[in-house]
Motif scaffolding. Structure first.
Motif, PDB file in Angstrom:
ATOM      1  N   MET A   1      36.609  39.724  48.047  1.00 26.89           N
ATOM      2  CA  MET A   1      37.592  39.584  49.069  1.00 26.89           C
ATOM      3  C   MET A   1      37.504  40.948  49.934  1.00 26.89           C
ATOM      4  O   MET A   1      37.063  42.170  49.190  1.00 26.89           O
ATOM      5  CB  MET A   1      38.965  39.503  48.659  1.00 26.89           C
ATOM      6  N   GLY A   2      37.673  41.259  51.022  1.00 28.38           N
ATOM      7  CA  GLY A   2      37.480  42.690  51.793  1.00 28.38           C
ATOM      8  C   GLY A   2      38.495  42.453  52.956  1.00 28.38           C
ATOM      9  O   GLY A   2      39.187  41.532  53.258  1.00 28.38           O
ATOM     10  N   TYR A   3      38.676  43.731  53.309  1.00 29.65           N
ATOM     11  CA  TYR A   3      39.776  44.009  54.307  1.00 29.65           C
ATOM     12  C   TYR A   3      38.938  44.901  55.415  1.00 29.65           C
ATOM     13  O   TYR A   3      38.479  45.736  54.991  1.00 29.65           O
ATOM     14  CB  TYR A   3      41.095  44.677  53.682  1.00 29.65           C
ATOM     15  N   PHE A  43      38.014  44.763  47.879  1.00 32.69           N
ATOM     16  CA  PHE A  43      39.290  45.180  46.924  1.00 32.69           C
ATOM     17  C   PHE A  43      39.377  43.977  45.794  1.00 32.69           C
ATOM     18  O   PHE A  43      40.248  44.145  44.987  1.00 32.69           O
ATOM     19  CB  PHE A  43      40.329  45.386  47.537  1.00 32.69           C
ATOM     20  N   GLY A  44      38.862  42.771  45.964  1.00 37.75           N
ATOM     21  CA  GLY A  44      39.126  41.753  44.869  1.00 37.75           C
ATOM     22  C   GLY A  44      38.206  40.861  44.858  1.00 37.75           C
ATOM     23  O   GLY A  44      37.021  40.632  45.546  1.00 37.75           O
ATOM     24  N   ARG A  45      38.427  39.629  43.941  1.00 34.20           N
ATOM     25  CA  ARG A  45      37.516  38.647  43.952  1.00 34.20           C
ATOM     26  C   ARG A  45      38.506  37.400  43.499  1.00 34.20           C
ATOM     27  O   ARG A  45      39.569  37.397  43.076  1.00 34.20           O
ATOM     28  CB  ARG A  45      36.562  38.728  42.890  1.00 34.20           C
ATOM     29  N   ILE A  46      37.859  36.271  43.773  1.00 35.09           N
ATOM     30  CA  ILE A  46      38.481  35.046  43.311  1.00 35.09           C
ATOM     31  C   ILE A  46      38.154  34.465  42.179  1.00 35.09           C
ATOM     32  O   ILE A  46      37.081  34.730  41.809  1.00 35.09           O
ATOM     33  CB  ILE A  46      38.430  33.756  44.603  1.00 35.09           C
ATOM     34  N   THR A  71      48.329  38.314  46.659  1.00 33.97           N
ATOM     35  CA  THR A  71      49.067  39.013  45.949  1.00 33.97           C
ATOM     36  C   THR A  71      48.096  39.499  44.773  1.00 33.97           C
ATOM     37  O   THR A  71      47.116  39.037  44.434  1.00 33.97           O
ATOM     38  CB  THR A  71      49.910  37.712  45.117  1.00 33.97           C
ATOM     39  N   ARG A  72      48.558  40.459  44.073  1.00 34.70           N
ATOM     40  CA  ARG A  72      47.797  41.043  43.021  1.00 34.70           C
ATOM     41  C   ARG A  72      48.217  40.775  41.578  1.00 34.70           C
ATOM     42  O   ARG A  72      49.491  40.374  41.620  1.00 34.70           O
ATOM     43  CB  ARG A  72      48.159  42.644  43.144  1.00 34.70           C
TER      44      ARG A  72
END
Length: 75
Positions: A1-3, A43-46, A71-72
């Protein structure tokens, strides 16, 4: 995931701030705007079964945008 974020007025004809969440489907994905590649904060992944999410993404072309809550979770 990116922003990605672009402050308003930085590009001609775009007076308002723009922000976007992105989901990449492979390591070779390259985020781009009309002006070329852009830098993105990864910043994240599924994790787990994401088939419902992927189905919703495919349907968006027909149904239009919908709200998405990010959500974190503690690992």
């Amino acid at each position: 995931m990116g922003y990605w974020f672009l402050p308003g007025g930085r590009m001609y004809g775009i007076p308002d701030d723009i922000s976007e969440f992105m989901w990449f489907y492979d390591r070779d994905a390259e985020p781009r705007m009309t002006t070329g590649p852009v830098q993105v904060a990864i910043f994240g992944r599924i994790v787990g079964d994401a088939s419902a999410f992927y189905d919703a993404c495919r349907a968006m072309r027909r149904t239009g945008q919908e709200l998405c809550r990010v959500t974190r979770i503690e690992a």
